[in-house]
Design a protein around this motif. Sequence first.
Motif, PDB file in Angstrom:
ATOM      1  N   UNK A   3       0.851  -1.185   0.000  1.00 57.09           N
ATOM      2  CA  UNK A   3       0.000   0.000   0.000  1.00 57.09           C
ATOM      3  C   UNK A   3       0.882   1.229   0.000  1.00 57.09           C
ATOM      4  N   UNK A   4       0.298   2.374  -0.344  1.00 59.04           N
ATOM      5  CA  UNK A   4       1.032   3.626  -0.319  1.00 59.04           C
ATOM      6  C   UNK A   4       0.279   4.639   0.518  1.00 59.04           C
ATOM      7  N   UNK A   5       1.036   5.572   1.080  1.00 57.19           N
ATOM      8  CA  UNK A   5       0.421   6.617   1.873  1.00 57.19           C
ATOM      9  C   UNK A   5       1.424   7.688   2.237  1.00 57.19           C
ATOM     10  N   UNK A   6       0.986   8.625   3.062  1.00 58.57           N
ATOM     11  CA  UNK A   6       1.816   9.745   3.495  1.00 58.57           C
ATOM     12  C   UNK A   6       2.025   9.697   4.997  1.00 58.57           C
ATOM     13  N   UNK A   7       3.268   9.914   5.408  1.00 57.39           N
ATOM     14  CA  UNK A   7       3.588   9.985   6.830  1.00 57.39           C
ATOM     15  C   UNK A   7       3.045  11.312   7.356  1.00 57.39           C
ATOM     16  N   UNK A   8       2.260  11.255   8.427  1.00 57.73           N
ATOM     17  CA  UNK A   8       1.749  12.496   8.995  1.00 57.73           C
ATOM     18  C   UNK A   8       2.332  12.798  10.373  1.00 57.73           C
ATOM     19  N   UNK A   9       2.888  11.773  11.024  1.00 64.86           N
ATOM     20  CA  UNK A   9       3.406  11.986  12.378  1.00 64.86           C
ATOM     21  C   UNK A   9       4.419  10.897  12.705  1.00 64.86           C
ATOM     22  N   UNK A  10       5.467  11.288  13.418  1.00 58.80           N
ATOM     23  CA  UNK A  10       6.440  10.325  13.934  1.00 58.80           C
ATOM     24  C   UNK A  10       6.087  10.083  15.400  1.00 58.80           C
ATOM     25  N   UNK A  11       5.771   8.834  15.733  1.00 51.79           N
ATOM     26  CA  UNK A  11       5.371   8.493  17.102  1.00 51.79           C
ATOM     27  C   UNK A  11       6.606   8.342  17.981  1.00 51.79           C
ATOM     28  N   UNK A  14      10.989   4.439  15.937  1.00 44.35           N
ATOM     29  CA  UNK A  14      10.754   3.309  15.038  1.00 44.35           C
ATOM     30  C   UNK A  14       9.292   3.140  14.627  1.00 44.35           C
ATOM     31  N   UNK A  15       8.443   4.089  14.973  1.00 45.92           N
ATOM     32  CA  UNK A  15       7.023   4.008  14.631  1.00 45.92           C
ATOM     33  C   UNK A  15       6.541   5.354  14.097  1.00 45.92           C
ATOM     34  N   UNK A  16       5.672   5.288  13.078  1.00 42.56           N
ATOM     35  CA  UNK A  16       5.096   6.499  12.508  1.00 42.56           C
ATOM     36  C   UNK A  16       3.613   6.259  12.243  1.00 42.56           C
ATOM     37  N   UNK A  17       2.878   7.363  12.048  1.00 42.14           N
ATOM     38  CA  UNK A  17       1.476   7.257  11.652  1.00 42.14           C
ATOM     39  C   UNK A  17       1.381   7.582  10.174  1.00 42.14           C
ATOM     40  N   UNK A  44      -2.814   4.605  10.172  1.00 42.14           N
ATOM     41  CA  UNK A  44      -2.269   3.306  10.551  1.00 42.14           C
ATOM     42  C   UNK A  44      -0.904   3.520  11.175  1.00 42.14           C
ATOM     43  N   UNK A  45      -0.620   2.816  12.270  1.00 45.36           N
ATOM     44  CA  UNK A  45       0.731   2.816  12.830  1.00 45.36           C
ATOM     45  C   UNK A  45       1.582   1.874  12.006  1.00 45.36           C
ATOM     46  N   UNK A  46       2.763   2.368  11.600  1.00 44.60           N
ATOM     47  CA  UNK A  46       3.656   1.566  10.764  1.00 44.60           C
ATOM     48  C   UNK A  46       5.053   1.542  11.362  1.00 44.60           C
ATOM     49  N   UNK A  47       5.796   0.511  11.023  1.00 43.50           N
ATOM     50  CA  UNK A  47       7.192   0.394  11.434  1.00 43.50           C
ATOM     51  C   UNK A  47       8.022   1.312  10.538  1.00 43.50           C
ATOM     52  N   UNK A  48       8.679   2.289  11.151  1.00 43.49           N
ATOM     53  CA  UNK A  48       9.448   3.293  10.415  1.00 43.49           C
ATOM     54  C   UNK A  48      10.942   3.064  10.611  1.00 43.49           C
ATOM     55  N   UNK A  49      11.402   1.865  10.333  1.00 39.83           N
ATOM     56  CA  UNK A  49      12.812   1.555  10.541  1.00 39.83           C
ATOM     57  C   UNK A  49      13.709   2.199   9.492  1.00 39.83           C
ATOM     58  N   UNK A 133       5.439  -7.039  19.567  1.00 33.54           N
ATOM     59  CA  UNK A 133       6.112  -8.003  18.693  1.00 33.54           C
ATOM     60  C   UNK A 133       6.361  -7.405  17.310  1.00 33.54           C
ATOM     61  N   UNK A 134       5.603  -6.365  16.962  1.00 36.38           N
ATOM     62  CA  UNK A 134       5.724  -5.659  15.682  1.00 36.38           C
ATOM     63  C   UNK A 134       5.523  -6.594  14.493  1.00 36.38           C
ATOM     64  N   UNK A 135       4.916  -7.731  14.751  1.00 36.37           N
ATOM     65  CA  UNK A 135       4.674  -8.730  13.723  1.00 36.37           C
ATOM     66  C   UNK A 135       3.434  -8.389  12.893  1.00 36.37           C
ATOM     67  N   UNK A 136       2.487  -7.694  13.516  1.00 34.35           N
ATOM     68  CA  UNK A 136       1.207  -7.441  12.873  1.00 34.35           C
ATOM     69  C   UNK A 136       1.035  -5.991  12.430  1.00 34.35           C
ATOM     70  N   UNK A 137       2.123  -5.223  12.321  1.00 39.48           N
ATOM     71  CA  UNK A 137       1.988  -3.869  11.801  1.00 39.48           C
ATOM     72  C   UNK A 137       2.757  -3.766  10.486  1.00 39.48           C
ATOM     73  N   UNK A 138       2.252  -2.952   9.565  1.00 41.85           N
ATOM     74  CA  UNK A 138       2.935  -2.800   8.283  1.00 41.85           C
ATOM     75  C   UNK A 138       4.322  -2.173   8.449  1.00 41.85           C
ATOM     76  N   UNK A 139       5.197  -2.472   7.510  1.00 46.08           N
ATOM     77  CA  UNK A 139       6.582  -1.977   7.530  1.00 46.08           C
ATOM     78  C   UNK A 139       6.779  -1.078   6.313  1.00 46.08           C
TER      79      UNK A 139
END
Length: 145
Positions: A3-11, A14-17, A44-49, A133-139
Amino acid sequence: MNQQGYIIEIVDNKTAKLKMQRHSACASCGKCQTLSSESKEILVEVDNSIGAKPGDHVEVNMENMNVLKATALAYAVPLIFLLVGTIVSYFMLDMIISTQGIIVELISGIIGIMLMLLSYVILKKNDSKFRDSRKFIPVITKIIE
């Protein structure tokens, strides 16, 4: 599932919205928040590594197997608790209570519903463990120019 989207916030580091369009396969499991009732945009919360910044257009990916596991946890586990609770309690009550009738069915239905609610409580209690566990969030896989 890409999927594609825009980052709106850094949580945190290692996590962003991410703001993105709701995918048809997404339905409404409740793991993301919608921006309005009519909108197809979700947060959506995503892994922002990879270190994306607010405003970046990014591509995210979640492995199909993890999507299926998350779906099974959200839908199949409560359904199993409901069915097993209702069926097992029906046969146990049927042996204990000699009168056939609506009482046994009503009580077993209530027990099934209570066990289904218990499964939701168990899933909610373990939600932080699933999130950690970060297993169930998009990267985030890449930043799109």
